[in-house]
Design a protein around this motif. Sequence first.
Motif, PDB file in Angstrom:
ATOM      1  N   VAL A 391    -148.873 -14.548  37.321  1.00  0.00           N
ATOM      2  CA  VAL A 391    -148.784 -15.333  38.655  1.00  0.00           C
ATOM      3  C   VAL A 391    -149.946 -15.096  39.555  1.00  0.00           C
ATOM      4  CG1 VAL A 391    -147.654 -16.205  40.698  1.00  0.00           C
ATOM      5  CG2 VAL A 391    -146.379 -16.025  38.539  1.00  0.00           C
ATOM      6  N   ILE A 392    -150.864 -15.974  39.759  1.00  0.00           N
ATOM      7  CA  ILE A 392    -151.733 -15.613  40.913  1.00  0.00           C
ATOM      8  C   ILE A 392    -152.054 -17.072  41.613  1.00  0.00           C
ATOM      9  CG2 ILE A 392    -153.688 -16.023  39.039  1.00  0.00           C
ATOM     10  CD1 ILE A 392    -155.517 -14.453  41.022  1.00  0.00           C
ATOM     11  N   THR A 393    -151.581 -17.029  42.898  1.00  0.00           N
ATOM     12  CA  THR A 393    -151.592 -18.496  43.420  1.00  0.00           C
ATOM     13  C   THR A 393    -151.793 -17.919  45.064  1.00  0.00           C
ATOM     14  OG1 THR A 393    -150.209 -20.254  43.986  1.00  0.00           O
ATOM     15  CG2 THR A 393    -149.054 -17.857  43.974  1.00  0.00           C
ATOM     16  N   SER A 394    -152.387 -19.107  45.716  1.00  0.00           N
ATOM     17  CA  SER A 394    -152.584 -19.141  46.915  1.00  0.00           C
ATOM     18  C   SER A 394    -151.175 -19.118  47.785  1.00  0.00           C
ATOM     19  CB  SER A 394    -153.349 -20.151  47.641  1.00  0.00           C
ATOM     20  OG  SER A 394    -153.749 -20.232  48.927  1.00  0.00           O
ATOM     21  N   VAL A 395    -151.183 -18.536  48.852  1.00  0.00           N
ATOM     22  CA  VAL A 395    -149.974 -18.386  49.952  1.00  0.00           C
ATOM     23  C   VAL A 395    -150.432 -19.262  51.072  1.00  0.00           C
ATOM     24  CG1 VAL A 395    -148.453 -17.025  51.241  1.00  0.00           C
ATOM     25  CG2 VAL A 395    -149.548 -15.892  49.005  1.00  0.00           C
ATOM     26  N   PRO A 396    -149.989 -20.487  51.129  1.00  0.00           N
ATOM     27  CA  PRO A 396    -150.301 -21.395  52.116  1.00  0.00           C
ATOM     28  C   PRO A 396    -150.189 -21.244  53.524  1.00  0.00           C
ATOM     29  CG  PRO A 396    -149.100 -22.569  50.380  1.00  0.00           C
ATOM     30  CD  PRO A 396    -148.692 -21.015  50.147  1.00  0.00           C
ATOM     31  N   PHE A 397    -149.574 -20.176  53.931  1.00  0.00           N
ATOM     32  CA  PHE A 397    -149.169 -19.730  55.447  1.00  0.00           C
ATOM     33  C   PHE A 397    -149.931 -18.333  55.608  1.00  0.00           C
ATOM     34  CE2 PHE A 397    -145.380 -18.746  52.816  1.00  0.00           C
ATOM     35  CZ  PHE A 397    -145.455 -17.423  52.882  1.00  0.00           C
ATOM     36  N   LEU A 398    -150.725 -17.756  54.633  1.00  0.00           N
ATOM     37  CA  LEU A 398    -151.559 -16.574  55.029  1.00  0.00           C
ATOM     38  C   LEU A 398    -153.050 -16.906  54.639  1.00  0.00           C
ATOM     39  CD1 LEU A 398    -148.955 -14.050  53.138  1.00  0.00           C
ATOM     40  CD2 LEU A 398    -149.161 -14.631  55.641  1.00  0.00           C
ATOM     41  N   GLN A 399    -153.657 -16.824  55.753  1.00  0.00           N
ATOM     42  CA  GLN A 399    -155.122 -17.079  55.590  1.00  0.00           C
ATOM     43  C   GLN A 399    -155.919 -16.097  54.708  1.00  0.00           C
ATOM     44  OE1 GLN A 399    -156.909 -19.417  57.009  1.00  0.00           O
ATOM     45  NE2 GLN A 399    -157.923 -18.870  58.875  1.00  0.00           N
ATOM     46  N   GLY A 400    -156.458 -16.831  53.615  1.00  0.00           N
ATOM     47  CA  GLY A 400    -157.329 -16.126  52.831  1.00  0.00           C
ATOM     48  C   GLY A 400    -156.755 -15.100  51.735  1.00  0.00           C
ATOM     49  N   LEU A 401    -155.306 -15.306  51.676  1.00  0.00           N
ATOM     50  CA  LEU A 401    -154.576 -14.399  50.667  1.00  0.00           C
ATOM     51  C   LEU A 401    -154.366 -15.022  49.294  1.00  0.00           C
ATOM     52  CD1 LEU A 401    -152.449 -12.053  53.021  1.00  0.00           C
ATOM     53  CD2 LEU A 401    -154.777 -11.778  52.359  1.00  0.00           C
ATOM     54  N   SER A 402    -153.976 -14.346  48.277  1.00  0.00           N
ATOM     55  CA  SER A 402    -153.470 -14.715  47.157  1.00  0.00           C
ATOM     56  C   SER A 402    -152.282 -13.711  46.553  1.00  0.00           C
ATOM     57  CB  SER A 402    -154.571 -14.916  45.904  1.00  0.00           C
ATOM     58  OG  SER A 402    -155.284 -15.873  46.186  1.00  0.00           O
ATOM     59  N   LEU A 403    -151.244 -14.217  46.214  1.00  0.00           N
ATOM     60  CA  LEU A 403    -150.130 -13.579  45.577  1.00  0.00           C
ATOM     61  C   LEU A 403    -150.514 -13.237  43.940  1.00  0.00           C
ATOM     62  CD1 LEU A 403    -147.151 -12.199  45.556  1.00  0.00           C
ATOM     63  CD2 LEU A 403    -146.515 -14.507  45.200  1.00  0.00           C
ATOM     64  N   VAL A 404    -150.474 -12.034  43.656  1.00  0.00           N
ATOM     65  CA  VAL A 404    -150.570 -11.818  42.146  1.00  0.00           C
ATOM     66  C   VAL A 404    -149.299 -10.877  41.759  1.00  0.00           C
ATOM     67  CG1 VAL A 404    -151.955 -10.383  40.509  1.00  0.00           C
ATOM     68  CG2 VAL A 404    -153.120 -11.400  42.574  1.00  0.00           C
ATOM     69  N   VAL A 405    -148.702 -11.496  40.657  1.00  0.00           N
ATOM     70  CA  VAL A 405    -147.641 -10.760  39.753  1.00  0.00           C
ATOM     71  C   VAL A 405    -148.025 -10.473  38.510  1.00  0.00           C
ATOM     72  CG1 VAL A 405    -145.372 -10.856  39.295  1.00  0.00           C
ATOM     73  CG2 VAL A 405    -146.066 -12.072  41.460  1.00  0.00           C
ATOM     74  N   CYS A 406    -147.798  -9.428  38.028  1.00  0.00           N
ATOM     75  CA  CYS A 406    -148.323  -8.528  36.667  1.00  0.00           C
ATOM     76  C   CYS A 406    -147.011  -8.559  35.751  1.00  0.00           C
ATOM     77  CB  CYS A 406    -149.020  -7.254  36.775  1.00  0.00           C
ATOM     78  SG  CYS A 406    -150.488  -7.373  37.851  1.00  0.00           S
ATOM     79  N   ARG A 407    -147.309  -8.679  34.499  1.00  0.00           N
ATOM     80  CA  ARG A 407    -146.301  -8.490  33.358  1.00  0.00           C
ATOM     81  C   ARG A 407    -145.489  -7.130  33.768  1.00  0.00           C
ATOM     82  NH1 ARG A 407    -149.209  -9.384  27.444  1.00  0.00           N
ATOM     83  NH2 ARG A 407    -149.662 -11.665  27.923  1.00  0.00           N
ATOM     84  N   ASN A 408    -145.920  -6.087  34.162  1.00  0.00           N
ATOM     85  CA  ASN A 408    -145.068  -5.094  34.464  1.00  0.00           C
ATOM     86  C   ASN A 408    -144.470  -5.330  35.526  1.00  0.00           C
ATOM     87  OD1 ASN A 408    -147.179  -4.832  36.228  1.00  0.00           O
ATOM     88  ND2 ASN A 408    -148.088  -3.079  35.436  1.00  0.00           N
ATOM     89  N   GLY A 409    -144.312  -6.176  36.349  1.00  0.00           N
ATOM     90  CA  GLY A 409    -143.622  -6.443  37.716  1.00  0.00           C
ATOM     91  C   GLY A 409    -144.113  -6.171  38.717  1.00  0.00           C
ATOM     92  N   ASN A 410    -145.351  -5.603  38.536  1.00  0.00           N
ATOM     93  CA  ASN A 410    -146.385  -5.213  39.972  1.00  0.00           C
ATOM     94  C   ASN A 410    -146.643  -6.356  40.953  1.00  0.00           C
ATOM     95  OD1 ASN A 410    -146.074  -2.445  39.361  1.00  0.00           O
ATOM     96  ND2 ASN A 410    -148.059  -2.248  38.509  1.00  0.00           N
ATOM     97  N   MET A 411    -146.387  -6.335  42.223  1.00  0.00           N
ATOM     98  CA  MET A 411    -146.886  -7.327  42.818  1.00  0.00           C
ATOM     99  C   MET A 411    -147.586  -7.118  44.151  1.00  0.00           C
ATOM    100  SD  MET A 411    -143.200  -9.725  42.914  1.00  0.00           S
ATOM    101  CE  MET A 411    -142.201  -8.199  43.703  1.00  0.00           C
ATOM    102  N   PHE A 412    -148.693  -7.819  44.346  1.00  0.00           N
ATOM    103  CA  PHE A 412    -149.580  -7.496  45.677  1.00  0.00           C
ATOM    104  C   PHE A 412    -150.277  -8.548  46.101  1.00  0.00           C
ATOM    105  CE2 PHE A 412    -151.661  -6.532  41.705  1.00  0.00           C
ATOM    106  CZ  PHE A 412    -152.828  -7.120  41.645  1.00  0.00           C
ATOM    107  N   LEU A 413    -150.836  -8.465  47.301  1.00  0.00           N
ATOM    108  CA  LEU A 413    -151.460  -9.688  48.034  1.00  0.00           C
ATOM    109  C   LEU A 413    -152.902  -9.213  48.117  1.00  0.00           C
ATOM    110  CD1 LEU A 413    -148.942 -10.470  50.735  1.00  0.00           C
ATOM    111  CD2 LEU A 413    -149.645 -11.915  48.937  1.00  0.00           C
ATOM    112  N   GLN A 414    -153.685  -9.998  47.848  1.00  0.00           N
ATOM    113  CA  GLN A 414    -155.267 -10.021  47.799  1.00  0.00           C
ATOM    114  C   GLN A 414    -155.951 -10.487  48.825  1.00  0.00           C
ATOM    115  OE1 GLN A 414    -156.241  -9.918  43.785  1.00  0.00           O
ATOM    116  NE2 GLN A 414    -156.886  -7.785  43.716  1.00  0.00           N
ATOM    117  N   ASP A 415    -156.701 -10.045  49.778  1.00  0.00           N
ATOM    118  CA  ASP A 415    -157.618 -10.694  50.746  1.00  0.00           C
ATOM    119  C   ASP A 415    -158.878 -11.145  49.971  1.00  0.00           C
ATOM    120  OD1 ASP A 415    -159.293 -11.755  52.620  1.00  0.00           O
ATOM    121  OD2 ASP A 415    -158.814 -10.158  54.127  1.00  0.00           O
TER     122      ASP A 415
END
Length: 540
Positions: A391-415
């Motif tokens: 999963v890699i998708t924009s977060v509509p309420f966070l300015q300039g951030l994308s949510l990333v989810v990996c196969r191993n379950g890791n999740m993070f937000l990228q500016d």
Amino acid sequence: MYNRKGSAESEMSASSAKKFIKKPATLHLISVTQVPENTNCLACSDDGAYLSLGHSRGLSVWSASSLDCEAEWLQDRIEITSIHMTRISETGYLLGTIDEMGVARVFVYNLESLYCFSVINMVDDVSKRSVCLYFELCKGGEHGAIIMRFNSEITLEIYYFPAQDWLRELKDPKISSNMKWSAIVRVNRVNPSTAITTTLPNILSNFLVLDDTSEPPRHCTPHFLKRCGQSCGKIKAKPGSPVSVCFWWTGSHNLLYLLLSKTAKAKQDPEPTPLILWPNASEILCSAVSTCTRFIAVGLSNGLLCVWDRLSSSPLPVSGVSTDSAFVRLHFVDYWPACDDNSQLLTAGDVHLVTLCESGAIHVVSTGRGVATDTEQLSPRPKDSSDLPTVITSVPFLQGLSLVVCRNGNMFLQDVVNKATVCVLYLPAHHVLATPCNPIYALNVKQRILFICADQEPLPGTSFLDDEESQTRLLILRFEEHDTMKPYVFSHPESPWQQKPGVTGEEACNLYFQQRALSMDERHKAITQTWKRLRCATTM
């Protein structure tokens, strides 16, 4: 998404945010409740009030605040695998679902009751039934885009839903299970062959690429579009509601466009041709539309990324992404500095896109009218397949951030703007993502919450005795409760070109030439730098 220099408040937010991107912060999700068995999908209503869940026993609607179940539609042997939800009145919501057999249904939730109003593709003879592959409701619920497959034939069908009539019928005190509701209307049905006969402006006909139809397309990708300038003529629609749909077929070079209507076409013209065509030199692999629907982007098989500005009816500079694999997905990243007046609508501004490639590499492309395109790699190709993003998708309420989810379950937000990881998201102890390769999640834009499903594992030294103890839990993360997120949280402004009278063609041309004049120095500087790099390359 527009000129960053136009908003002092946005500059302050970006400046404040930089303090948090040196070292990623840690955010912990909270386990709140158990979800129904075999929950396959989640969806939030666009007003943030309700959460809908599709599972192996049917469909449930929960309050997004209290997480109490408000209504259920339960049927044995019907497993809902896809769901979409939109608000149609103060107390009414329309839901579109697909089950594991490919049957599409339309529901209305109103005053704590859930009603099934239509089964779109149900027939007595299963061998003659089309299978629904995709079902999306537009905001406001007046139209739905459905992808149907019958044998090897793929069609796009656009339906009009008489939602307001249904709400009036629900007030009838004699409601029963056998009541006949107002019928839905299929207003368009389009198949791939219509691309050959599409009507298009003469200027584009010189660039038309006829698609090779020897192999049937595997899918169709549609996008609903809201009003933008004068491009929709005299079409009437509620503010914020779509007035048209653009789409493309797998294997196609061409982006097609249809105006939405509320009435069916004449019987002698069951498959109307699209009105506008945007041809491309190479095959389209993926596409995206900005939140305001002003910009449309397509990723092509030759590594080029093309963005069309619907307001000015012209493209932004074409971007080449240096990658060793093809595009898989792309999305716009929400970045909304304010526009002071209508004269700034076509001025130079940044449009940020994120591309995901087959290799797992992620790139960021920043482009705009009259400015040099900037392409950077946000993350390289993963060395381990378990690190591949699912999963890699924009977060509509966070300015300039994308949510990333990996196969191993890791999740993070990228500016995306500052090219940095802002925070890492952690599950509670003894929890793992329910389906890491296809996470079950939903973003509540109004309440600024992430909902995601996770399986609860047994405690060390214990084991589950029965299926009831092996729970799938709903986890939440309320972004506004964390200081790390506060510099990024923002509310969408109203798009000025959708609220004010549309820009005429003459006004668009005048604004375009004004912008070209204002950006002349910047474009000259970019050309000079390009020639310097070419000289250095030839002397090496």
